[in-house]
Design an enzyme around this catalytic site. Sequence first.
Site, PDB file in Angstrom:
ATOM      1  CD  GLN B 126      -2.423   1.003   2.703  1.00 43.28           C
ATOM      2  OE1 GLN B 126      -1.798   0.868   3.833  1.00 43.28           O
ATOM      3  NE2 GLN B 126      -3.781   1.096   3.012  1.00 43.28           N
ATOM      4  N   GLY B 127       0.891   1.832  -1.019  1.00 40.51           N
ATOM      5  CA  GLY B 127       1.960   3.018  -1.134  1.00 40.51           C
ATOM      6  C   GLY B 127       1.093   4.485  -0.930  1.00 40.51           C
ATOM      7  CB  SER B 129       3.125   6.932   4.468  1.00 39.00           C
ATOM      8  OG  SER B 129       2.037   6.685   5.422  1.00 39.00           O
ATOM      9  CB  SER B 166       3.760  -2.758   5.348  1.00 32.42           C
ATOM     10  OG  SER B 166       3.679  -2.051   6.270  1.00 32.42           O
ATOM     11  CD  GLU B 249      -5.816   1.134   8.007  1.00 35.41           C
ATOM     12  OE1 GLU B 249      -5.150   0.982   6.841  1.00 35.41           O
ATOM     13  OE2 GLU B 249      -6.162   2.283   8.475  1.00 35.41           O
ATOM     14  CD  GLU B 368      -0.087  12.375  20.111  1.00 35.71           C
ATOM     15  OE1 GLU B 368       0.379  11.729  19.112  1.00 35.71           O
ATOM     16  OE2 GLU B 368       0.025  12.019  21.255  1.00 35.71           O
TER      17      GLU B 368
END
Lengths: 326, 385
Positions: B126-127, B129, B166, B249, B368
Site C-alpha cells: 500500500q503506497g 505515506s 509495508s 482497517e 493525537e
Amino acid sequence: MDPDESELLTATVRDALAHAAPHASTGSAIDALLAELGWSDMLASAPSEAISIVFSCLGYANAASSALDDALLDALGVDALGVDAARCVVLPARGTDPPARRDGDRLVVDGIATVRAETASEFVVVVDGAAFGLPAASVRVASITGIDPRSELHRVQFSGPLPKRLQELIVERSADWTTVVARAHHALAAEMIGVNRAMLELACEHALSRVQFDRPIATFQAVRHRLAESLVAIEALGAAVDAATEEPSPILAMLAKAIGGRTTRTVAAHCQQVLAGIGFTTDHAFHRYLKRGLVLDELFGTADDLALAIGRTLMSEGSVPTLVEL
Amino acid sequence: MVRSATTAEFRADLHAWLDVHEAELAPTYRGMGTLDEQIAQMQRVKAILYEADWMRYGWPERVGGLGGAAALRTELGASLAARDLMDPGHFSLVEVLAPTLIDFATPALAAEVVPSLLNGSEMWCQGFSEPETGSDLSSLRCRAVAEGDPSTATQWIINGQKVWTSLAHFSDRCVLLTRTGPPDSKHLGITAFFVDMDTPGITVRPIEMINGVREFAEVFFDDVVVSTDRILGSVNGGWAVAMSILPFERSSCFWQRIAYLYQRLQALTRLSEPTDRNAEIIGNAFLELHALRTRSRSTQHRLAAGATLGAETSIDKVLVAAGEHAVYNAARRLLHNTITLDDTVHGEQWRTEYLYSRSATIYGGTAEIQRNIIARRLLNLGDER
C-alpha cells in the site's frame, strides 16, 4: 427488546428523572417515580436490559434510589415485597464477600444498605447458600453521611440467633451469592456510564463557554485531548456493559464493573481539570457526580480489587479467554 | 466442503479443520522466525487455506470467492492469529487491499488479480505515506501526469517517493496514491493506481525498524509508466479509495490483532510467577483487552448491520493502541531480563514485539490525530484555533 424499544425506554426514563430534578429529590421520591414508570414489570420481563437502561439513567440524573434492592432480590428469586413493606438487601461495606457470617447458631451482619433501609420490613442476607430475612426491628440502622450524603446509604448491623430462612420463597433459583454479586456489578457498571456521561457533558459545556485569552478553552488542544480521552473510556465502558447485558455472566459483569471503576477515575480527573475553579465548588453540579463516582467504585469491589481478583483467576487457570465472539 | 450457516458455526467448523491440519499448517521455524520465513509461511498457509476453500469465504464470487458475510474472513484471520500461524499484521494486508480492488478496479482487473492475493501466489503493498506526508495524507506529492489529454490518455507517468510501505520488497503489486491535481489540491486532486512492482523505474529500499526487522521500505518512482486501465476509481477520485479502506482497517484488521494480543497475554500469564503484583498487572492488561474487544465487536456489529463507519472508529484506534501497550508493557514488567538480555528465540520474540508495540500510537494516524478527530467530530468542540 429491540434497539428502538430500548432507545424509547431510555428516553422515557431519562426524561422522567430529569423532570423530577433528582438533585432536589430524595431516594424515596425517585423510588416512587420508578414505580410509576413500571420498573418492577420491566425487571420481571427483561431484567438485564431493564437494569442496563434504568441504572444508566439513574447515574446520569445523579439520583439515589433503592432500585439495587429490587435488582438483587430478583436475582435471588426473593419477592421484593415483604409482609407490610419492601425488603432491603444488606450489601458488603467493602469488596464482594457477603456482609454476613454464621457464628455457631448465631448470625453476625455488618454491611450497608440503600435508602430502603429507612422503611424496610425485613433485611435480606445470604449465608451459606440460603437467604435469611431479618425483621427490621432487630437490625441496627444508622444513616451514613460520608462524602456523598445524597447517595442515602445506611450502615446496617445485626447480631443474634439465626433468623427465618427465606428459602421457601425462592422459586427455581438457589440463593447464590455469586448471582447477587454479578447483578450488582452489572447495575453499578451501568450506573457509572450515566455518571461519566454527565461529567463529560458538564466539562464540554464549560470548555465551549469559558473564554480565556480571547478564545473558548475548548480550542486548546490540551483541553480537547482530555475530553477526547474521557469519551474513549466511556465508550469502552458502554461496550463492556452491553456485553454483560447481552449475556449475563459473573465474569462479564465483573469486568464491566472493573472497567467502570477505572473509567470513572479517568473521566473524573480529566473533567475536574477542565472545569478547574468552578468544578472545585459546590455551586456547580460536577461535585455531585465526582462523589457519586467515588462511592460507586467502592461498592462491590473497586477497580483495583477486581483487577487483582481477575488477574489471580487468569494466572491460576493459565488461560486468557476471549469471552465474547462476533 | 463445509457450508456453515452462521458465523458461530463457521468458527466451529474452521477450528475443527484447523485442529486436524495443525501439523501441516505449523511454521517450520522456532519462535517468530525471520521476516523471510514469516512471509513464506504466510503464503504457504494462504495457499493451503485457499485450496481448502477457507480463504475464499466472505469474498465475492466474481473474484474467486465463495460469497458470505465479510465476518467470515475476520473469523479466519482471528483464528490464525490466535493459533500463531502467521503474523496478523502481514495477513491483514489482504483485508486492506483486496476490497480496494473489488470496489474500485475494473471488474476484469479485479477478477484477474484478487485470486492471486488470496491464494498466496502474490503479495501486494500500500503506497500511501510519503516523507513529508505522515498523519496529513491529503498533502501527498508523488506525481502522476497523463501522456497527453488526461481524458483520453492511455498512459500515465509517475514520479516521486513513498515511505513506510509495508513489505514493498516482497510485493508484486502496489495500490498507489498519486497527486494528479494542482500541488495544493489536497484531497480533491489525488488518483489511485494499481502498479506492478516490476515496472521499470521503481526502486525499493528496505528500512530497518527499531526492532531490527526490515518490514517497511522506501519506494522511489522514476518515470514509471502505468496504463490508464490501472486507475482505481476515477481520476482525482483517489481520496474515496483511501477512505474506503478505513472501515476494514478498523474492524476486521483490529479483530485479528486483538486475537493475537489475547494469545500473547495468555503466553505471558503462563510465564509469570503467580504473585499478587503480577496478578494485578495481568488483570489490568486483561481489562484493557476486554474493553477493546467489546468495543471492536460492537463496531463490527454496526458495520454488519449496514452502518457507515466514520469518526467513531477513532475510538477503536485509541483503544487498540492502549491494548497493545498494556500487553507489552506488562511483558516488560513481568519477564525480567527477557526483553533486554535474553538471546534465545524466546527473548528475541518478546524483544521484537515489545519494540514493535511502540508503533501502536503512531501508525494509521497518531494517537493525537485520533483525539483531535474525537474532539471535533464526536464531542462537537468546534475547530482548533
